[in-house]
Design a protein around this motif. Structure first.
Motif, short mmCIF file in Angstrom:
data_model
loop_
_atom_site.label_atom_id
_atom_site.label_comp_id
_atom_site.label_asym_id
_atom_site.label_seq_id
_atom_site.Cartn_x
_atom_site.Cartn_y
_atom_site.Cartn_z
N GLY A 143 20.09 -13.30 -1.37
CA GLY A 143 20.76 -13.11 -2.65
C GLY A 143 20.34 -11.81 -3.31
O GLY A 143 19.35 -11.18 -2.94
N ASP A 144 21.10 -11.43 -4.34
CA ASP A 144 20.81 -10.17 -5.04
C ASP A 144 19.40 -10.13 -5.61
O ASP A 144 18.72 -9.10 -5.55
N GLN A 186 1.41 -11.95 -2.05
CA GLN A 186 2.23 -12.58 -1.03
C GLN A 186 2.09 -11.88 0.32
O GLN A 186 1.97 -12.52 1.37
N ALA A 187 2.10 -10.55 0.30
CA ALA A 187 2.00 -9.80 1.55
C ALA A 187 0.64 -10.00 2.21
O ALA A 187 0.54 -10.10 3.44
N VAL A 298 11.02 -0.74 4.77
CA VAL A 298 12.10 -1.56 4.21
C VAL A 298 12.73 -2.51 5.24
O VAL A 298 13.04 -3.67 4.91
N ASP A 299 12.88 -2.08 6.47
CA ASP A 299 13.52 -2.97 7.45
C ASP A 299 12.65 -4.18 7.76
O ASP A 299 13.15 -5.30 7.89
N ARG A 300 11.35 -3.96 7.87
CA ARG A 300 10.44 -5.08 8.11
C ARG A 300 10.42 -6.02 6.90
O ARG A 300 10.41 -7.24 7.04
N VAL A 301 10.40 -5.45 5.70
CA VAL A 301 10.39 -6.27 4.49
C VAL A 301 11.66 -7.09 4.38
O VAL A 301 11.62 -8.29 4.05
N ILE A 302 12.80 -6.50 4.70
CA ILE A 302 14.06 -7.26 4.67
C ILE A 302 13.99 -8.42 5.65
O ILE A 302 14.41 -9.55 5.34
N ALA A 306 14.32 -12.31 4.67
CA ALA A 306 15.34 -13.16 5.28
C ALA A 306 14.72 -14.40 5.91
O ALA A 306 15.31 -15.49 5.88
N ALA A 307 13.51 -14.25 6.44
CA ALA A 307 12.82 -15.38 7.07
C ALA A 307 12.13 -16.29 6.07
O ALA A 307 11.69 -17.39 6.42
N GLY A 308 12.03 -15.83 4.81
CA GLY A 308 11.32 -16.61 3.80
C GLY A 308 9.82 -16.44 3.82
O GLY A 308 9.10 -17.09 3.06
N THR A 309 9.32 -15.55 4.69
CA THR A 309 7.89 -15.27 4.74
C THR A 309 7.41 -14.65 3.43
O THR A 309 6.30 -14.90 2.97
#
Length: 344
Positions: A143-144, A186-187, A298-302, A306-309
């Motif tokens: 979501g946004d 979180q990270a 950014v690609d890893r974070v996305i 998406a995985a909810g991690t």
């Protein structure tokens, strides 16, 4: 179009601005569907970061591509996209080394002439230079509110843990539990760090960090140094993340870190700050600081979003109209909100 503009310290205003036009074959125009109010926007609001009166502010955004230049290949009109908070050319020595955050031609959205003169994204539309690097398509599952974090706040929190080379089992202390600090918590947890100590004075933020799996430590009602000693067998943490941008927080980070450990400063510094180099030197610390390499992450974070991690959903406390930006900034300034999402 309508846009949020800086007027003077403590004053922003929604004004009419011309719609952006493509200036380069590598540009895109994005219709903004959501933009965030960020801690670094507050530095502008307070006058710490100097920009010109009337400049459009904001640097977090999700939206739809309206148009692209002939050389843009990764996104197309109609794509739902998120943006990184700054641009990068992709071809200078720093970009070729993967240090996009130090690009020779970097421009930061909404930060005035000193940082590239790129109008901000708290507006109905935005010009996005170097669109192939700056933009990413958003998976339908995100979501946004969540996507908004990838291009800045969560990307910055992730950067702090990456820069600290945190490994499973490392101990981490995060000082300052604004949105960036909470994302760093979180990270760190996602990286397998244990214990993760979250230090602040705001009970609600401490409670949220505890919900993410951290050990909450009240800055003034407890002794962070004693808690760290107790949980690390007297050694100190492997990595301390300073997410405030104040010399007192940096000093605490230095004192909490073990010998040969790492301090990562991701808080914004706009003025001189004293550093106890005697402690840094005698402890053999590695001190890292600066803007986050969000484009690099950014690609890893996305993928993790998406995985909810990683899940920044609890950080979004308010949704407000772009027209109510003045009230939103006042609310944020009073620390009555964690993250405000503005919608046109």
């Amino acid at each position: 179009m309508r846009a949020v503009t800086f007027q003077a310290p403590g004053e922003v205003r929604v004004e009419d601005r011309p719609e952006p036009r493509l200036e380069s074959a590598h540009d895109a125009i994005v219709a903004i569907e959501a933009s965030g109010v960020c801690g670094s926007d507050l530095h502008i609001y307070h006058g710490r970061v100097k920009i010109e009166p009337g400049f459009t502010i904001g640097h977090e955004f999700v939206g739809r591509v309206l148009d692209t230049g002939d050389q843009v290949t990764r996104v197309a009109p109609g794509d739902r996209v998120l943006g990184c908070f700054h641009t990068a050319c992709g071809t200078c020595p720093f970009c070729l080394a993967g240090a996009y955050h130090e690009c020779d031609f970097k421009r930061t959205f909404g930060h005035g002439a000193n940082m590239g003169g790129l109008p901000g994204t708290q507006a109905e539309q935005a010009l996005v230079p170097h669109a192939d690097l700056t933009l990413r398509r958003v998976p339908d599952s995100i979501g946004d509110d969540v996507a908004l974090f990838a291009g800045d706040v969560m990307g910055t929190g992730y950067h702090s843990i990456s820069a600290g080379a945190v490994r499973p089992g490392d101990s981490v202390a995060v000082i300052g539990l604004g949105p960036v600090g909470l994302c760093a918590v979180q990270a760190a947890v996602a990286a397998g760090a244990a214990p993760v100590l979250a230090i602040d004075t705001v009970p609600a933020r401490l409670e949220m960090a505890a919900g993410f799996g951290a050990t909450a430590v009240h800055l003034t009602e407890q002794s962070p140094r004693e808690v760290v000693k107790e949980l690390t067998a007297g050694q100190g943490v492997d990595v301390a993340v300073e997410a405030v941008g104040h010399q007192d927080a940096l000093d605490l980070a230095i004192r909490l870190t073990r010998k040969a450990g790492t301090v990562v400063g991701i808080g914004v510094y706009a003025e001189r700050s004293q550093v106890h180099m005697g402690l840094v030197w005698i402890k053999g610390l590695t001190l890292k600081a600066g803007p986050a390499n969000v484009i690099g992450h950014v690609d890893r974070v996305i993928g993790m979003l998406a995985a909810g991690t990683l899940d920044p959903t609890p950080l979004v406390t308010h949704h407000m109209s772009l027209e109510d930006a003045a009230q939103a900034y006042a609310l944020y300034d009073r620390r009555e909100a964690l993250k405000i999402v503005l919608t046109p």
